[in-house]
Design an enzyme around this catalytic site. Sequence first.
Site, PDB file in Angstrom:
ATOM      1  N   SER A 126       0.835  -1.208   0.000  1.00  0.00           N
ATOM      2  CA  SER A 126       0.000   0.000   0.000  1.00  0.00           C
ATOM      3  C   SER A 126       0.864   1.250   0.000  1.00  0.00           C
ATOM      4  CB  SER A 126      -0.860  -0.016   1.259  1.00  0.00           C
ATOM      5  OG  SER A 126      -1.423   1.247   1.490  1.00  0.00           O
ATOM      6  N   TYR A 151      -1.935  -1.381  11.078  1.00  0.00           N
ATOM      7  CA  TYR A 151      -2.199  -1.834   9.711  1.00  0.00           C
ATOM      8  C   TYR A 151      -1.017  -1.456   8.816  1.00  0.00           C
ATOM      9  CZ  TYR A 151      -3.734  -1.187   4.897  1.00  0.00           C
ATOM     10  OH  TYR A 151      -3.783  -1.189   3.536  1.00  0.00           O
ATOM     11  N   LYS A 155       1.959  -3.780   6.656  1.00  0.00           N
ATOM     12  CA  LYS A 155       2.325  -3.680   5.240  1.00  0.00           C
ATOM     13  C   LYS A 155       3.845  -3.558   5.103  1.00  0.00           C
ATOM     14  CE  LYS A 155      -1.648  -4.125   3.334  1.00  0.00           C
ATOM     15  NZ  LYS A 155      -1.953  -5.384   2.668  1.00  0.00           N
TER      16      LYS A 155
HETATM   17  N1  UFG Z   1     -12.939  10.767   3.273  1.00  0.00           N
HETATM   18  C1  UFG Z   1     -13.980  11.626   3.576  1.00  0.00           C
HETATM   19  N2  UFG Z   1     -15.147  11.092   4.036  1.00  0.00           N
HETATM   20  C2  UFG Z   1     -15.310   9.752   4.200  1.00  0.00           C
HETATM   21  C3  UFG Z   1     -14.256   8.878   3.895  1.00  0.00           C
HETATM   22  C4  UFG Z   1     -13.070   9.415   3.442  1.00  0.00           C
HETATM   23  O1  UFG Z   1     -13.845  12.847   3.442  1.00  0.00           O
HETATM   24  O2  UFG Z   1     -16.399   9.349   4.647  1.00  0.00           O
HETATM   25  C5  UFG Z   1     -11.677  11.327   2.757  1.00  0.00           C
HETATM   26  C6  UFG Z   1     -10.494  11.023   3.651  1.00  0.00           C
HETATM   27  O3  UFG Z   1     -10.403  11.959   4.678  1.00  0.00           O
HETATM   28  C7  UFG Z   1      -9.350  11.075   2.642  1.00  0.00           C
HETATM   29  C8  UFG Z   1      -9.987  10.586   1.339  1.00  0.00           C
HETATM   30  O4  UFG Z   1     -11.397  10.726   1.519  1.00  0.00           O
HETATM   31  O5  UFG Z   1      -8.954  12.383   2.469  1.00  0.00           O
HETATM   32  C9  UFG Z   1      -9.694   9.129   1.032  1.00  0.00           C
HETATM   33  O6  UFG Z   1     -10.013   8.348   2.160  1.00  0.00           O
HETATM   34  P1  UFG Z   1     -10.120   6.755   2.111  1.00  0.00           P
HETATM   35  O7  UFG Z   1     -10.492   6.292   3.483  1.00  0.00           O
HETATM   36  O8  UFG Z   1     -10.991   6.348   1.001  1.00  0.00           O
HETATM   37  O9  UFG Z   1      -8.661   6.305   1.723  1.00  0.00           O
HETATM   38  P2  UFG Z   1      -7.261   6.610   2.455  1.00  0.00           P
HETATM   39  O10 UFG Z   1      -6.462   7.424   1.513  1.00  0.00           O
HETATM   40  O11 UFG Z   1      -7.427   7.116   3.807  1.00  0.00           O
HETATM   41  O12 UFG Z   1      -6.703   5.151   2.656  1.00  0.00           O
HETATM   42  C10 UFG Z   1      -6.527   4.287   1.595  1.00  0.00           C
HETATM   43  C11 UFG Z   1      -6.789   2.858   2.041  1.00  0.00           C
HETATM   44  C12 UFG Z   1      -5.764   2.425   3.019  1.00  0.00           C
HETATM   45  C13 UFG Z   1      -4.390   2.659   2.486  1.00  0.00           C
HETATM   46  C14 UFG Z   1      -4.220   4.088   2.039  1.00  0.00           C
HETATM   47  C15 UFG Z   1      -2.909   4.273   1.360  1.00  0.00           C
HETATM   48  O13 UFG Z   1      -8.068   2.756   2.633  1.00  0.00           O
HETATM   49  O14 UFG Z   1      -5.926   1.049   3.243  1.00  0.00           O
HETATM   50  O15 UFG Z   1      -5.242   4.434   1.126  1.00  0.00           O
HETATM   51  O16 UFG Z   1      -2.635   5.604   1.089  1.00  0.00           O
HETATM   52  F1  UFG Z   1      -3.458   2.389   3.404  1.00  0.00           F
END
Ligand code: UFG
Length: 340
Positions: A126, A151, A155
């Site tokens: 990841s 988590y 990785k």
């Molecule tokens: N977000 C919102 N509202 C939500 C969910 C997410 O605004 O309800 C925002 C988050 O704050 C972030 C973006 O959308 O800015 C993306 O969030 P995600 O949870 O979809 O993804 P992440 O980038 O946090 O995490 C993902 C995977 C992880 C991995 C990571 C690697 O879920 O498993 O990318 O960068 F580790």
Amino acid sequence: MKKTVLVSGGAGFIGSHVTVELAQAGYDVVIADNMSNCDNTNYCGVCQILGKKLPFIKMDFCDENAVNNLFADFKIDAVIHFAAFKAVGESVNEPLKYYRNNLLSFINVLEAARKQGGCNVLFSSSATVYGEPEELPVTEKSPRQPATSPYGDTKQMCEDFLHDCVRAYPGVKGIALRYFNPIGAHPSALIGELPRGVPNNLVPFITQTAIGRRECLSIFGDDYPTEDGTCKRDYIDIVDLAKAHVSAVTRMVEGRMKEDYEIFNVGTGRPVSVLELVNAFEKVNNLKLNYKIAPRRPGDVVAIWADPTLANEELGWKAERSVEETLAAAWAWEKHLAGK
Ligand code: UFG
């Protein structure tokens, strides 16, 4: 001779899409999953897309005997290891659950690979390993940052396990693919993401809000140092991501690796903010989403996107679908689930 690829966690979101692309590229695929985080929807969808039943073994990769039996029963040319827990927040509250499952399952895979005198091992890593990057976009040479969750730790540790085993055990070869943000669904709308409970990730939350299962999307923070104040990510279409696995497996089984352990970023190179993604979803699907600005989510990095040049050049792979096509596919999948 057809090559056989074992897909651990093959009934999940990424595993099911990878299975379809591998099978369509001519590989024999064996799916193994303990079904702890999914039902058989995606497995059934895979069989429907392919028009045949694929071998499916319900088993836990933490069970060493079960893993050894699997390797004894099939002649495994390559294994793609997806079977792992992936909720960042949960891992902070239940670290041992994550360490036990994510580390032990991979150790068992590596042990089986060693015992059979070698194997091609592809690990699903990841972009989380880059933490909050100092320079953007990130290349594979960008430094890994200390993990901010158990988590993320698993990785990084699994990448190191693989690298160490490649160095130590003859015939074991490894590729770690570092995914950015996989989203979307198969164009058939027969397989896709099936989050249990309230989704943690942005796109399932968006589609569930649009369908009426959630009242309102919270956008976590609009005061980040970006153009529109929301975080930026590299959203990669799930079918594009799956195709990167086919390229990587083929490189391994055809003996075309330059090093016995290789790492590739799997992303588009295209940063998209949360607000841009929401706007694109509304536009392409011609609907209005109920959303509000909420406080920042602890642990979020401001911006991260890939430099995918290495994968483009070495794997001969490139992300092809536009974010609009991907968001249309995600919406079609949500509607399919709702029976609409
Ligand atoms: N977000 C919102 N509202 C939500 C969910 C997410 O605004 O309800 C925002 C988050 O704050 C972030 C973006 O959308 O800015 C993306 O969030 P995600 O949870 O979809 O993804 P992440 O980038 O946090 O995490 C993902 C995977 C992880 C991995 C990571 C690697 O879920 O498993 O990318 O960068 F580790």
